[in-house]
Design a protein around this motif. Structure first.
Motif, short mmCIF file in Angstrom:
data_model
loop_
_atom_site.label_atom_id
_atom_site.label_comp_id
_atom_site.label_asym_id
_atom_site.label_seq_id
_atom_site.Cartn_x
_atom_site.Cartn_y
_atom_site.Cartn_z
N ARG A 1 0.52 19.50 66.93
CA ARG A 1 0.08 17.41 66.12
C ARG A 1 1.18 17.65 65.52
N ARG A 2 2.02 16.66 65.00
CA ARG A 2 3.66 17.40 64.11
C ARG A 2 2.83 17.00 62.30
N ASP A 3 2.11 15.98 62.50
CA ASP A 3 1.44 16.13 60.64
C ASP A 3 0.71 17.59 60.43
N SER A 4 -0.11 18.26 61.19
CA SER A 4 -0.86 18.96 60.93
C SER A 4 -0.13 20.39 60.74
N VAL A 5 1.19 20.97 61.29
CA VAL A 5 1.61 22.11 61.15
C VAL A 5 1.71 23.14 60.07
N GLN A 6 0.81 23.94 60.33
CA GLN A 6 0.31 24.98 59.35
C GLN A 6 0.83 27.07 60.10
N PRO A 7 1.03 27.28 59.03
CA PRO A 7 1.36 29.30 59.06
C PRO A 7 0.32 29.77 61.02
N LEU A 8 1.28 30.29 61.61
CA LEU A 8 1.10 30.65 62.78
C LEU A 8 1.21 32.04 62.70
N TYR A 9 0.64 32.59 64.26
CA TYR A 9 0.57 33.94 64.13
C TYR A 9 0.35 34.76 65.57
N CYS A 10 1.65 35.43 65.89
CA CYS A 10 1.53 35.13 67.32
C CYS A 10 0.85 37.19 67.65
N VAL A 11 -0.27 37.21 68.43
CA VAL A 11 -1.09 38.31 68.53
C VAL A 11 -0.96 38.49 70.36
N PHE A 12 -0.10 39.92 70.42
CA PHE A 12 0.04 40.44 71.60
C PHE A 12 -1.25 41.51 72.14
N TYR A 13 -1.31 41.02 73.90
CA TYR A 13 -1.88 42.20 73.88
C TYR A 13 -0.08 43.30 74.53
N CYS A 14 -0.86 44.65 74.63
CA CYS A 14 0.34 45.28 74.65
C CYS A 14 0.23 46.30 75.81
N GLY A 15 -0.75 45.60 76.96
CA GLY A 15 -0.97 46.69 78.06
C GLY A 15 -2.48 47.98 77.85
N SER A 16 -2.06 48.05 76.47
CA SER A 16 -2.94 49.53 76.46
C SER A 16 -3.62 48.96 74.91
N HIS A 17 -3.43 48.05 74.02
CA HIS A 17 -3.48 47.90 72.84
C HIS A 17 -3.17 46.69 72.24
N TRP A 18 -3.72 46.22 71.12
CA TRP A 18 -3.63 44.97 70.90
C TRP A 18 -2.46 45.21 69.52
N ALA A 19 -2.23 44.45 69.19
CA ALA A 19 -1.14 44.72 68.15
C ALA A 19 -1.44 43.14 66.69
N ASN A 20 -1.07 43.61 65.63
CA ASN A 20 -1.64 42.14 64.69
C ASN A 20 -0.24 41.34 64.72
N GLY A 21 -0.86 40.57 64.03
CA GLY A 21 -0.29 39.26 65.18
C GLY A 21 0.95 39.24 63.46
N THR A 22 2.29 38.86 64.44
CA THR A 22 3.14 38.29 63.77
C THR A 22 4.07 37.14 63.16
N LYS A 23 5.01 36.78 62.25
CA LYS A 23 4.88 35.26 61.88
C LYS A 23 5.45 34.36 63.11
N ALA A 24 4.92 33.11 63.07
CA ALA A 24 5.52 32.24 64.78
C ALA A 24 6.40 31.43 64.38
N GLU A 25 7.73 31.28 64.39
CA GLU A 25 8.61 30.62 64.27
C GLU A 25 8.57 28.85 65.81
N VAL A 26 8.36 28.41 64.84
CA VAL A 26 7.90 27.05 65.21
C VAL A 26 9.03 26.32 65.48
N GLN A 27 9.09 25.54 66.38
CA GLN A 27 10.53 25.39 65.82
C GLN A 27 10.10 23.28 67.40
#
Length: 437
Positions: A83-109
């Motif tokens: 939704r174009r009028d409701s963009v907020q900072p978001l984070y990518c959270v990965f499951y790395c096959g054997s462990h979780w990784a803390n979120g990294t800042k997502a680039e929104v295009q």
């Protein structure tokens, strides 16, 4: 052994089995069960099986996650609807096959084409992480992986960067979108059978809804393996528009999310298909100097070695103008709902004084973002294919309604495939139970 034989002789063996089963059931239902959190090192807890997945605590949706092999620094691209009028900072959270990784800042295009609607097709780029070979990803409003584990994850596709000689398909057609009570069975059957004759191996349909007869036809082609139907329940998440102007058609998103499905289809087949055709269900991209699409594209590619996007002109064949002899007015097709494209051989000359739209044949690995009539971002050159080489056969209501039959061009290209096309259409309709004997 003697005791065992005595039990069998006395027919007590069935009782023994029953007792064992009773013990097993007791332990299954009385022993403490492991909680989902105990298996977080094995697999993400929630993995989406839907084509549209809400992002928690936002007004946004994820559609598909794809390994990005072409951009330095980017690991995964998530095709989304924001939704174009409701963009907020978001984070990518990965499951790395054997462990979780803390979120990294997502680039929104957000894509540049949205036609003024509230929702827009959006690419979310997730950066590479050291020591992480991700299998699943999600978007979250917080970076803490422990909090994000309760989110719904997407399986990451395109993990393997295949070479063209390894592709499953040479030509794939992407149709978007199917909605309402569309039940144009005869035209769809003729178009699918024409595509087979032209060298297409795979057709993808994003389906919100359609008429009952067309549903049966698509199921039949799906069982055959030629058609893939992707459920597209966009109307369960927002009010989709049936048009392209919010002021005229209303709604939250352009044409039931057509721009999103086109982009998703390109990425789905990036390492599965050499070429992807992007056009509508009532359009047929037809070569005019070659018998098949592979023959045509081999020539075009040799002539334009750096070209990755090929624009194909749209030509209207008015459904109100009929071929006068009635040659293809077949009694067996009379009760099949839909348009008989073989009866409509008169073509409008495009008015080149105004904007004249095209559809596309693309090499998907060169496409980063696409719209309906052109790509928005790509890595190669774009070529406009001359209409005498290839153009779209688009049987529909006339665009230039004032033209008489004498002012139209006779175009019998589909008739060149008559000997194979007509019996193949009959067989397809019979197989789907839509043709009376």
């Amino acid at each position: 052994m003697q005791i065992w034989l005595m039990m069998v002789k006395r027919r007590t063996f069935p009782l023994l089995i029953a007792s064992a089963l009773a013990v097993m059931v007791y332990f299954i239902f009385t022993l403490p069960r492991s909680q989902p959190g105990n298996h977080q090192h094995l697999y993400p807890y929630h993995v989406s099986d839907q084509s549209i997945t809400p992002v928690n605590d936002t007004k946004h949706f994820m559609v598909g996650a794809y390994k990005e092999h072409r951009l330095e620094g980017s690991s995964v691209r998530i095709i989304s609807i924001f939704r174009r009028d409701s963009v907020q900072p978001l984070y990518c959270v990965f499951y790395c096959g054997s462990h979780w990784a803390n979120g990294t800042k997502a680039e929104v295009q957000m894509h540049s084409d949205h036609f003024g609607f509230h929702f827009v097709t959006t690419d979310v780029l997730c950066p590479n992480l050291p020591d992480c070979n991700p299998s699943h990803v999600t978007l979250a409003t917080q970076a803490d992986a422990k909090l994000a584990q309760n989110q719904t994850f997407l399986r990451i596709q395109n993990l393997v960067k295949r070479e063209e000689e390894e592709f499953q398909f040479n030509f794939t057609v992407c149709w978007s979108n199917l909605f309402g009570d569309y039940n144009n069975v005869l035209q769809v059957t003729q178009t699918l059978e024409m595509y087979k004759l032209l060298g297409v191996q795979h057709v993808v349909v994003y389906n919100t809804s359609c008429g009952p007869d067309l549903e049966r036809l698509l199921q039949s082609y799906t069982q055959e393996g030629f058609v893939e139907v992707v459920p597209w329940p966009i109307d369960q998440h927002m009010n989709p528009s049936r048009g392209w102007q919010p002021s005229e058609h209303g709604g939250d998103i352009h044409y039931y999310g057509q721009l999103t499905t086109l982009n998703d289809c390109v990425y789905r087949h990036m390492y599965q298909s050499r070429y992807v055709l992007l056009n509508d269900i009532d359009e047929l991209i037809a070569p005019y100097q070659h018998q098949t699409l592979p023959q045509m594209m081999d020539v075009l590619q040799r002539q334009n070695p750096k070209a990755e996007v090929f624009l194909i002109e749209n030509h209207i064949f008015p459904k109100s103008q009929f071929e006068p002899s009635g040659r293809f007015e077949r009694p067996r097709w009379r009760d099949v709902p839909g348009i008989n494209i073989m009866e409509h051989i008169y073509r409008e000359e495009p008015d080149y004084r105004i904007y004249h739209p095209s559809k596309m044949i693309v090499r998907p690995r060169a496409v980063e973002q696409t719209s309906v009539h052109s790509v928005l971002r790509n890595f190669g050159q774009t070529v406009k294919v001359p209409p005498n080489v290839c153009h779209i056969i688009h049987v529909r209501v006339p665009l230039r309604g004032g033209l008489t039959k004498k002012e139209l061009h006779e175009d019998k290209r589909v008739w060149d495939y008559e000997k194979q096309l007509v019996p193949n259409v009959d067989k397809a309709l019979e197989k789907a139970g839509l043709l009376r004997m």
